[in-house]
Write an enzyme that holds these catalytic residues in place. Structure first.
Site, PDB file in Angstrom:
ATOM      1  N   ARG A  61     -12.182 -47.532  47.669  1.00  0.00           N
ATOM      2  CA  ARG A  61     -10.954 -46.946  47.109  1.00  0.00           C
ATOM      3  C   ARG A  61      -9.830 -47.961  47.224  1.00  0.00           C
ATOM      4  O   ARG A  61      -9.017 -48.122  46.316  1.00  0.00           O
ATOM      5  CB  ARG A  61     -10.576 -45.626  47.805  1.00  0.00           C
ATOM      6  N   TYR A 114       3.021 -40.119  23.488  1.00  0.00           N
ATOM      7  CA  TYR A 114       1.627 -39.689  23.528  1.00  0.00           C
ATOM      8  C   TYR A 114       1.590 -38.283  24.142  1.00  0.00           C
ATOM      9  O   TYR A 114       2.234 -38.038  25.179  1.00  0.00           O
ATOM     10  CB  TYR A 114       0.809 -40.676  24.359  1.00  0.00           C
ATOM     11  N   ASP A 186       4.197 -48.330  27.433  1.00  0.00           N
ATOM     12  CA  ASP A 186       2.797 -48.001  27.169  1.00  0.00           C
ATOM     13  C   ASP A 186       2.346 -48.915  26.027  1.00  0.00           C
ATOM     14  O   ASP A 186       2.754 -48.736  24.880  1.00  0.00           O
ATOM     15  CB  ASP A 186       2.688 -46.520  26.795  1.00  0.00           C
ATOM     16  N   LYS A 211      -8.965 -47.505  25.050  1.00  0.00           N
ATOM     17  CA  LYS A 211      -8.722 -47.793  23.636  1.00  0.00           C
ATOM     18  C   LYS A 211      -9.094 -49.246  23.320  1.00  0.00           C
ATOM     19  O   LYS A 211     -10.238 -49.622  23.449  1.00  0.00           O
ATOM     20  CB  LYS A 211      -7.274 -47.442  23.283  1.00  0.00           C
TER      21      LYS A 211
HETATM   22  C1  LIG Z   1      -5.134 -42.380  25.131  1.00  0.00           C
HETATM   23  C2  LIG Z   1      -3.733 -42.717  25.460  1.00  0.00           C
HETATM   24  C3  LIG Z   1      -3.198 -42.460  26.729  1.00  0.00           C
HETATM   25  C4  LIG Z   1      -3.977 -41.725  27.817  1.00  0.00           C
HETATM   26  O1  LIG Z   1      -5.050 -42.444  28.255  1.00  0.00           O
HETATM   27  P1  LIG Z   1      -6.427 -41.779  28.791  1.00  0.00           P
HETATM   28  O2  LIG Z   1      -7.270 -42.955  29.064  1.00  0.00           O
HETATM   29  O3  LIG Z   1      -6.945 -40.895  27.694  1.00  0.00           O
HETATM   30  O4  LIG Z   1      -6.059 -40.983  30.000  1.00  0.00           O
HETATM   31  C5  LIG Z   1      -1.901 -42.851  26.981  1.00  0.00           C
HETATM   32  N1  LIG Z   1      -1.146 -43.456  26.035  1.00  0.00           N
HETATM   33  C6  LIG Z   1      -1.620 -43.706  24.810  1.00  0.00           C
HETATM   34  C7  LIG Z   1      -0.742 -44.376  23.807  1.00  0.00           C
HETATM   35  C8  LIG Z   1      -2.923 -43.346  24.467  1.00  0.00           C
HETATM   36  O5  LIG Z   1      -3.377 -43.583  23.237  1.00  0.00           O
END
Ligand SMILES: *Cc1c(COP(=O)(O)O)cnc(C)c1O
Length: 391
Positions: A61, A114, A186, A211
């Site tokens: 962890r 998001y 982000d 992503k």
């Molecule tokens: C998918 C996404 C998230 C969240 O991420 P997870 O891996 O699904 O928890 C946050 N911000 C954006 C822009 C996203 O596309």
């Protein structure tokens, strides 16, 4: 406690992005010579005498060599002092917000954040005492006006989801810093290949590595990169204390993905631009949302802060919601599904799918909207597919 793992490799003599993506944190294994960082599928580490840690590892962890390699690679790609890998993008966001904020603090969120970020703040962290205001980030005066004495974070997404709005990262950093707030970006949609927010003044970058970084729709993960080491260490403490870490295999999948990030993003960008050319002249299509269009209000900023417009495209159908749903169901090369950023092209109806949870809120999206994550297949096949689906 092994608060931070020792670096696995050295990036001192590497500068090019693709070189870093392949090598940063990913030196051949010193024991076996394995070229690829192994999946250290272990929870604990033998100590040579009590407290005698080999290489700083004590419990997975706190730190794990596969995760450490990913964390070092992420820091190199985002040009930050410290990278951290989490079980999901939202786990990263939760850890970040509860590291830098205290109950009673205030966060500015994008008006079209998001959905999961909005839900985390609005439904979970609200109960913990965090206050928030959604603001359209393209309106800098509105951002300035929304800042309060207790504002700790300006949260930015650019490009936004699903309407591909653009926010000026450098200008937002100035506004946040004038008020002693942090600018968090982000960077999931752009990836560090197209945009490096820390070099524009942001303090922390957030990723859903699910992503583009993972890139193959086979892992859920998240990451943070802090610009300065002190904040990085606070995040490391909370990552260990809260425990929402990326497991070794998930970290390995993301590491494997980022080796090809550059070539994939180039192809995502050229394919998306061709899809946009096709959509903008199609009679069934209403508006097209893509930061590279001449009439996009954020075009100039996008050109300044991004090296490409990315692989995401949204558009409305003249035939309304019914037509939008029909396109989603008629495609055969595009896959109907949530998520984005993988090699395969995806299509979805945000109103009923990714953004269903924000119906009735300020984040509600038009019901005639379709979102594409343009993949890296042959462009002729993608256009032929959209063409038959729109006919
Ligand atoms: C998918 C996404 C998230 C969240 O991420 P997870 O891996 O699904 O928890 C946050 N911000 C954006 C822009 C996203 O596309």
């Amino acid at each position: 406690m092994a608060g931070s793992a020792p670096p696995v490799g050295s990036v001192a003599d590497m500068t090019g992005f693709d070189t870093l993506a392949i090598h940063a944190g990913q030196e051949p294994d010193p024991r076996t010579g394995a070229v690829v960082v192994p999946i250290y599928q272990t929870s604990t580490y033998k100590q040579d005498g009590v407290g005698g840690l080999r290489g700083g590892y004590e419990y997975s962890r706190s730190a794990n060599p596969t995760r450490a390699a990913l964390e070092e690679a992420m820091a190199a790609l985002e040009v930050g002092a410290r990278g951290l890998a989490f079980a999901s993008g939202l786990a990263a966001e939760d850890t970040l917000l509860r590291t830098v904020c205290r109950p009673g603090d205030h966060v500015i969120l994008p008006g079209d954040a998001y959905g999961g970020t909005f839900r985390l703040v609005n439904r979970v962290l609200t109960n913990w005492g965090l206050e928030h205001t959604p603001v359209p980030l393209s309106d800098l005066d509105a951002v300035r006006a929304a800042i309060r004495p207790n504002t700790k974070v300006v949260w930015c997404e650019t490009p936004t989801n699903p309407l591909l709005g653009i926010a000026d990262i450098a200008a937002l950093a100035t506004i946040a810093h004038e008020s002693d707030a942090l600018l968090v970006v982000d960077n999931t949609f752009a990836s560090p290949y197209l945009q490096q927010p820390l070099t524009l003044g942001a303090d922390v970058v957030v990723h859903s590595t699910t992503k583009y970084l993972g890139g193959h729709s086979d892992v859920v993960g998240g990451a943070l990169v802090a610009r300065n080491a002190a904040l990085g260490e606070e995040l490391v403490f909370h990552q260990n204390a809260m425990g929402a870490i990326a497991g070794p295999f998930d970290a390995w999948l993301v590491l494997r993905g980022i080796k090809t990030l550059g070539v994939r993003m180039d192809r995502h960008c050229t394919n998306a631009a061709r899809v946009v050319d096709f959509l903008t002249t199609h009679p069934a299509v209403g508006r097209v949302f893509y930061p590279g269009l001449p009439d996009h209000p954020g075009l100039e900023i996008a050109v300044r802060q991004m090296s490409g417009f990315g692989g995401m495209v949204s558009f409305t159908l003249r035939g309304g919601e019914e037509a939008a749903l029909k396109v989603c169901e008629r495609v055969t090369v595009f896959t109907l599904g949530e998520s984005l950023g993988g090699v395969e092209s995806l299509i979805e109806h945000p109103g009923r799918m990714t953004h269903a949870s924000v119906a009735g809120s300020p984040l509600e999206v038009p019901d005639d909207l379709v979102r594409l994550s343009v993949g890296i297949e042959d462009i002729e096949d993608l256009i032929a597919d959209l063409s038959q689906a729109l006919a």
